[in-house]
Design an enzyme around this catalytic site. Structure first.
Site, mmCIF file in Angstrom:
data_model
loop_
_atom_site.group_PDB
_atom_site.id
_atom_site.type_symbol
_atom_site.label_atom_id
_atom_site.label_comp_id
_atom_site.label_asym_id
_atom_site.label_seq_id
_atom_site.Cartn_x
_atom_site.Cartn_y
_atom_site.Cartn_z
ATOM 1 C CG HIS A 1 -9.008 -2.544 3.896
ATOM 2 N ND1 HIS A 1 -8.743 -2.289 2.305
ATOM 3 C CD2 HIS A 1 -8.638 -1.311 4.428
ATOM 4 C CE1 HIS A 1 -8.408 -1.199 2.211
ATOM 5 N NE2 HIS A 1 -8.233 -0.220 3.321
ATOM 6 C CG ASP A 2 -11.699 0.735 3.223
ATOM 7 O OD1 ASP A 2 -11.186 1.437 2.317
ATOM 8 O OD2 ASP A 2 -11.107 0.658 4.388
ATOM 9 C CD GLU B 1 -9.179 3.782 -1.709
ATOM 10 O OE1 GLU B 1 -8.401 4.529 -1.234
ATOM 11 O OE2 GLU B 1 -10.051 3.269 -0.955
ATOM 12 C CG ASP C 1 -4.850 5.216 0.952
ATOM 13 O OD1 ASP C 1 -5.855 4.260 1.187
ATOM 14 O OD2 ASP C 1 -5.130 6.146 1.785
ATOM 15 C CG ASP D 1 -2.313 0.238 0.997
ATOM 16 O OD1 ASP D 1 -2.994 -0.822 1.149
ATOM 17 O OD2 ASP D 1 -2.673 1.077 0.219
HETATM 18 O O1 TEU Z 1 -9.913 4.614 2.036
HETATM 19 C C1 TEU Z 1 -10.444 5.760 1.250
HETATM 20 C C2 TEU Z 1 -11.710 6.342 1.501
HETATM 21 O O2 TEU Z 1 -12.391 6.878 1.027
HETATM 22 C C3 TEU Z 1 -12.428 5.259 2.521
HETATM 23 O O3 TEU Z 1 -13.086 6.187 3.567
HETATM 24 C C4 TEU Z 1 -13.393 4.316 1.756
HETATM 25 O O4 TEU Z 1 -13.998 4.966 0.424
HETATM 26 C C5 TEU Z 1 -14.887 4.177 2.515
HETATM 27 O O5 TEU Z 1 -14.244 3.837 3.676
HETATM 28 C C6 TEU Z 1 -15.507 3.176 1.787
HETATM 29 O O6 TEU Z 1 -16.450 2.624 2.761
HETATM 30 C C7 TEU Z 1 -8.499 4.491 1.836
HETATM 31 C C8 TEU Z 1 -8.275 3.296 2.623
HETATM 32 O O7 TEU Z 1 -8.696 2.041 1.816
HETATM 33 C C9 TEU Z 1 -8.882 3.322 4.164
HETATM 34 O O8 TEU Z 1 -8.616 2.188 4.751
HETATM 35 C C10 TEU Z 1 -8.274 4.302 4.869
HETATM 36 O O9 TEU Z 1 -9.094 4.744 5.823
HETATM 37 C C11 TEU Z 1 -8.424 5.605 3.928
HETATM 38 O O10 TEU Z 1 -7.864 5.828 2.561
HETATM 39 C C12 TEU Z 1 -7.286 6.774 4.613
HETATM 40 O O11 TEU Z 1 -5.895 6.290 4.255
#
Ligand code: TEU
Ligand code: CA
Length: 530
Positions: free
Chosen positions: A314-315, A245, A191, A98
């Protein structure tokens, strides 16, 4: 052993904290991952996307980095990481890491020094005498105060945004990328890569969420930086690739980031299919409508140069709970979603636990939630006067902890013998890797069969996509390569449906024609014209 290139590969995301704990401290770690490399190889994984393992105070579970060229002690040592890279390579598995360059942790030495207005690190970050009206992805204001100044943080207040207009910061980023690529990784998952450049700090148009977005979303300055990183770093490493992303992009904006002639990223994760079961933002989930979902997927298949196909990460909530049925048709719907994920055009990404149909957490107490975003939103909802039942609904349907329960390796748990950092799911008793390995009709063995099919098929790896049929619950699309064709039929519902039309060919997966042309609940069928 040679690793497949990124267009032919099946990529598996590991959230290290929740994958496998080797020293029973309740936290997943790198030696734990190494112990599961043979399992990943047998599944058919070509490349691992490893979520952050760098030193971090863990405000956002590692997406708040305080030393980019280190390994957090919870996960192990730099030697462990080098060992993982080599052990994976010995098995023909590549690793991407990442790359989090929109922000650091507020405990990064750069930020600590930048609090001093005379420090050379001051403009590594975005400081102002007073805040503008921008709001954070995690709810609330996007500015916090130190002494008599304010700093920007699009995410948590412990994740100060870097100033990507500062050429010194760009050079620091190049050094970080070289450091890891020289260790033998294959590239990066980048990210929130399309919000890194803030063209202006002017007030934004008032929005329900993300006021200020128009000043930093997919700006020209971001494209310029991506071109520079591609030329000065990525292109120096053969077979290396990037997947961005990219929040809130449409298909046109996705192509601007990935078309080969633009020399920026190789592929991007879009979110539009993940936004079809919500009103305005992820916290207000609506009833899942398969047709709306598949219409978006078909659109991205037809319009985007090369897709990064994913159904969970993971989100995101677990796909079998969100798009399938994690109760009565758990196995059938998980398998149907596997067929979708692995037969689309583009690179398929599988998230840890998806291959056994792990479900949402369904925690019944607030204390069980650990995610900073979830806690922030819960408090914001409370401040706004949302009733308790609604506050719980926000978390149960959309908290990122739904995806972060540790992998269920066997009926006793198998992740750790210690106290797990996040409560395990009681359904580990019947949803776990060991039982799946023993049952030839399991979701895991179905994934193995599908991945084998995909990797042996030029049609699935290289073929064109053609939409054929889109209805309320039944979807048909074709993959075509030279004179060969695969027809994929999905019933994305609990209902029994008739085949929409006669389809000639040989069934290579599913129970076509054995049920007098009926599609059983969550039935997926692949038919070959050969
Ligand atoms: O996520 C980007 C982000 O916008 C997240 O808020 C995501 O879109 C949202 O939770 C979708 O449900 C990235 C990473 O994947 C996330 O784990 C980090 O918290 C975020 O960036 C900040 O680095
Ligand atoms: Ca551990």
């Amino acid at each position: 052993m040679k690793v497949a290139n990124w267009k032919d590969a099946v990529i598996y995301q590991i959230y290290p904290r929740s994958f496998k704990d080797s020293n029973d401290d309740g936290i997943g770690d790198i030696p734990g991952i190494i112990s599961k490399l043979d399992y990943l190889k047998s599944l058919g994984v070509d490349i691992i996307w490893l979520s952050p393992v760098y030193d971090s105070p863990n405000d956002d579970n590692g997406y708040d980095i305080c030393d980019y060229q280190s390994i957090h002690k919870d996960f192990g040592t730099m030697e462990d990481m080098e060992n993982l890279i080599n052990e994976a390579k010995n098995r023909g598995i590549g690793i991407i890491m990442d790359l989090v360059i929109n922000h650091t942790s507020d405990e990064h030495p750069w930020f600590i020094q930048s609090k001093d207005k005379t420090s050379p690190y001051r403009d590594y970050y975005i400081w102002q005498d007073k805040p503008n009206n921008w709001t954070s992805f995690f709810g609330g204001k996007a500015w916090s105060k130190v002494d008599d100044s304010y700093y920007l943080h699009l995410f948590s207040k412990k994740q100060p945004d870097l100033n990507l207009k500062n050429l010194k910061v760009i050079e620091e980023i190049k050094n970080i990328m070289h450091f890891w690529l020289k260790k033998g990784i294959m590239g990066f998952r980048c990210d929130v890569i399309n919000v890194i450049y803030k063209t202006s700090l002017a007030n934004g148009k008032k929005r329900l969420v993300l006021t200020g977005l128009e000043h930093y979303h997919s700006q020209k300055g971001c494209h310029d930086i991506l071109k520079e990183l591609r030329k000065d770093v990525m292109d120096l490493y053969p077979n290396a690739f990037t997947v961005g992303e990219t929040v809130l992009v449409n298909t046109k904006q996705a192509n601007e980031l990935i078309l080969p002639e633009n020399k920026e990223l190789n592929m991007v994760f879009g979110f539009q299919h993940m936004e079809t079961d919500q009103i305005n933002n992820k916290w207000f989930k609506t009833k899942f409508k398969p047709k709306k979902f598949m219409k978006t997927i078909f659109k991205w298949q037809e319009e985007v140069f090369w897709n990064a196909n994913y159904l969970e990460n993971h989100d995101q909530p677990r796909s079998v709970s969100r798009f399938g049925d994690d109760k009565k048709y758990h196995s059938e719907s998980a398998k149907m979603l596997a067929v979708l994920n692995l037969t689309l055009k583009g690179t398929p990404y599988i998230y840890e636990g998806q291959e056994i149909g792990m479900t949402n957490a369904y925690f019944d107490s607030l204390e069980d939630y650990q995610d900073v975003e979830s806690k922030n939103i819960y408090q914001l909802a409370k401040k706004l006067g949302f009733p308790k039942w609604l506050r719980y609904r926000l978390l149960r349907t959309a908290s990122r902890d739904n995806a972060r329960q540790p992998v269920q390796w066997d009926a006793t748990f198998g992740f750790t013998k210690g106290m797990s950092w996040l409560k395990e799911n009681p359904n580990k008793r019947y949803i776990n890797v060991l039982d799946n390995l023993k049952n030839e009709d399991s979701i895991l063995n179905f994934y193995k069969e599908l991945i084998k099919l995909r990797k042996s098929s030029d049609i699935l790896k290289k073929g064109d996509f053609k939409r054929v049929y889109l209805s309320k619950h039944v979807f048909v699309y074709e993959r075509l390569f030279e004179a060969k064709k695969l027809t994929i039929i999905l019933n994305m519902s609990k209902k029994i449906h008739r085949y929409p039309f006669e389809i000639d060919g040989k069934k290579i997966l599913g129970n076509y024609k054995e049920e007098n042309n009926k599609l059983r609940p969550y039935e997926a069928v692949i038919i070959s014209n050969e």
